[in-house]
Design a protein around this motif. Sequence first.
Motif, PDB file in Angstrom:
ATOM      1  N   ILE A  52      41.455  22.343  52.941  1.00 38.78           N
ATOM      2  CA  ILE A  52      41.081  22.167  51.537  1.00 38.78           C
ATOM      3  C   ILE A  52      40.218  23.360  51.147  1.00 38.78           C
ATOM      4  O   ILE A  52      39.207  23.638  51.786  1.00 38.78           O
ATOM      5  N   TYR A  53      40.674  24.074  50.105  1.00 41.86           N
ATOM      6  CA  TYR A  53      40.017  25.282  49.637  1.00 41.86           C
ATOM      7  C   TYR A  53      39.395  25.091  48.267  1.00 41.86           C
ATOM      8  O   TYR A  53      39.933  24.374  47.433  1.00 41.86           O
ATOM      9  N   LEU A  54      38.297  25.796  48.043  1.00 40.96           N
ATOM     10  CA  LEU A  54      37.775  26.018  46.708  1.00 40.96           C
ATOM     11  C   LEU A  54      38.226  27.422  46.346  1.00 40.96           C
ATOM     12  O   LEU A  54      37.975  28.377  47.093  1.00 40.96           O
ATOM     13  N   ARG A  55      38.910  27.553  45.216  1.00 43.33           N
ATOM     14  CA  ARG A  55      39.389  28.863  44.770  1.00 43.33           C
ATOM     15  C   ARG A  55      38.782  29.181  43.408  1.00 43.33           C
ATOM     16  O   ARG A  55      38.758  28.345  42.515  1.00 43.33           O
ATOM     17  N   ILE A  56      38.308  30.421  43.273  1.00 39.08           N
ATOM     18  CA  ILE A  56      37.710  30.882  42.028  1.00 39.08           C
ATOM     19  C   ILE A  56      38.479  32.126  41.588  1.00 39.08           C
ATOM     20  O   ILE A  56      38.250  33.220  42.116  1.00 39.08           O
ATOM     21  N   PRO A  57      39.398  31.958  40.649  1.00 45.27           N
ATOM     22  CA  PRO A  57      40.211  33.090  40.204  1.00 45.27           C
ATOM     23  C   PRO A  57      39.461  33.977  39.213  1.00 45.27           C
ATOM     24  O   PRO A  57      38.493  33.548  38.591  1.00 45.27           O
ATOM     25  N   PHE A  58      39.928  35.209  39.099  1.00 40.89           N
ATOM     26  CA  PHE A  58      39.363  36.126  38.109  1.00 40.89           C
ATOM     27  C   PHE A  58      40.417  37.128  37.661  1.00 40.89           C
ATOM     28  O   PHE A  58      41.405  37.356  38.356  1.00 40.89           O
ATOM     29  N   ASN A  59      40.178  37.693  36.502  1.00 40.11           N
ATOM     30  CA  ASN A  59      41.019  38.751  35.947  1.00 40.11           C
ATOM     31  C   ASN A  59      40.202  40.026  35.852  1.00 40.11           C
ATOM     32  O   ASN A  59      38.987  39.978  35.622  1.00 40.11           O
ATOM     33  N   VAL A  60      40.871  41.146  36.026  1.00 38.93           N
ATOM     34  CA  VAL A  60      40.217  42.447  35.888  1.00 38.93           C
ATOM     35  C   VAL A  60      40.287  42.850  34.419  1.00 38.93           C
ATOM     36  O   VAL A  60      41.359  42.889  33.821  1.00 38.93           O
ATOM     37  N   LEU A  61      39.126  43.134  33.839  1.00 36.02           N
ATOM     38  CA  LEU A  61      39.050  43.563  32.450  1.00 36.02           C
ATOM     39  C   LEU A  61      39.115  45.082  32.340  1.00 36.02           C
ATOM     40  O   LEU A  61      39.622  45.622  31.354  1.00 36.02           O
ATOM     41  N   ASP A  62      38.578  45.767  33.364  1.00 32.21           N
ATOM     42  CA  ASP A  62      38.565  47.229  33.355  1.00 32.21           C
ATOM     43  C   ASP A  62      38.607  47.727  34.793  1.00 32.21           C
ATOM     44  O   ASP A  62      37.840  47.256  35.630  1.00 32.21           O
ATOM     45  N   GLY A  63      39.503  48.643  35.083  1.00 34.86           N
ATOM     46  CA  GLY A  63      39.637  49.186  36.424  1.00 34.86           C
ATOM     47  C   GLY A  63      40.719  48.467  37.211  1.00 34.86           C
ATOM     48  O   GLY A  63      41.570  47.787  36.630  1.00 34.86           O
ATOM     49  N   ALA A  64      40.664  48.627  38.521  1.00 31.96           N
ATOM     50  CA  ALA A  64      41.639  47.998  39.420  1.00 31.96           C
ATOM     51  C   ALA A  64      40.911  47.491  40.655  1.00 31.96           C
ATOM     52  O   ALA A  64      39.885  48.035  41.052  1.00 31.96           O
ATOM     53  N   LEU A  65      41.452  46.463  41.272  1.00 27.70           N
ATOM     54  CA  LEU A  65      40.754  45.795  42.381  1.00 27.70           C
ATOM     55  C   LEU A  65      40.630  46.626  43.649  1.00 27.70           C
ATOM     56  O   LEU A  65      39.985  46.188  44.583  1.00 27.70           O
ATOM     57  N   ASP A  66      41.206  47.786  43.702  1.00 26.69           N
ATOM     58  CA  ASP A  66      40.966  48.608  44.876  1.00 26.69           C
ATOM     59  C   ASP A  66      39.679  49.429  44.729  1.00 26.69           C
ATOM     60  O   ASP A  66      39.368  50.257  45.560  1.00 26.69           O
ATOM     61  N   HIS A  67      38.912  49.154  43.668  1.00 26.36           N
ATOM     62  CA  HIS A  67      37.630  49.824  43.435  1.00 26.36           C
ATOM     63  C   HIS A  67      36.531  48.802  43.177  1.00 26.36           C
ATOM     64  O   HIS A  67      36.739  47.822  42.468  1.00 26.36           O
ATOM     65  N   SER A  68      35.365  49.062  43.739  1.00 20.71           N
ATOM     66  CA  SER A  68      34.228  48.151  43.558  1.00 20.71           C
ATOM     67  C   SER A  68      33.726  48.108  42.130  1.00 20.71           C
ATOM     68  O   SER A  68      33.096  47.141  41.724  1.00 20.71           O
ATOM     69  N   ASN A  69      34.005  49.154  41.355  1.00 20.38           N
ATOM     70  CA  ASN A  69      33.497  49.180  39.985  1.00 20.38           C
ATOM     71  C   ASN A  69      34.447  48.524  38.981  1.00 20.38           C
ATOM     72  O   ASN A  69      34.251  48.645  37.772  1.00 20.38           O
ATOM     73  N   ALA A  70      35.453  47.805  39.471  1.00 20.31           N
ATOM     74  CA  ALA A  70      36.321  47.035  38.568  1.00 20.31           C
ATOM     75  C   ALA A  70      35.470  45.961  37.893  1.00 20.31           C
ATOM     76  O   ALA A  70      34.667  45.289  38.546  1.00 20.31           O
TER      77      ALA A  70
END
Length: 142
Positions: A52-70
């Motif tokens: 049983i998992y708790l999942r917290i989804p998110f969307n990127v508003l600026d940048g891309a997920l291969d960068h910490s500054n997304a």
Amino acid sequence: MIKLQSGIEGKQAYFGVVREMFNSFGCSFCSNFEYDQGKFDTVLWREDGETIYLRIPFNVLDGALDHSNAFIEFGTPYVIKHVVNIGLDYDENSLLTTTAGLNQFQEPLDNDGYLRDKSHWKKAGEETIDHVLNSMNELLSS
């Protein structure tokens, strides 16, 4: 699946900052992501082939997920149960699985398994989110 109402929904932050914080709570960034969306998850319970998992989804508003500054925005968290096959998989890849070992790509028996005592899992998910949210609020206000 149990959708949770939480104050984390709509919160915005930099991915690199919150990823470290989520890791400190045992929540990990799911490696199965797109560059414009992802999710953090944590195991609330695991026994045999059921998790049983708790999942917290998110969307990127600026940048891309291969960068910490997304820059990301959180969506609606949810609790979900996965049931996996812990035995041998008898399909066209069985011989390969037998010679190579455990097949990490087996299809789950049930991606969204039935959750007993939904109120318990709802409370467990909400409490975990509250802990994360309190730390996030402290982190973002400093």
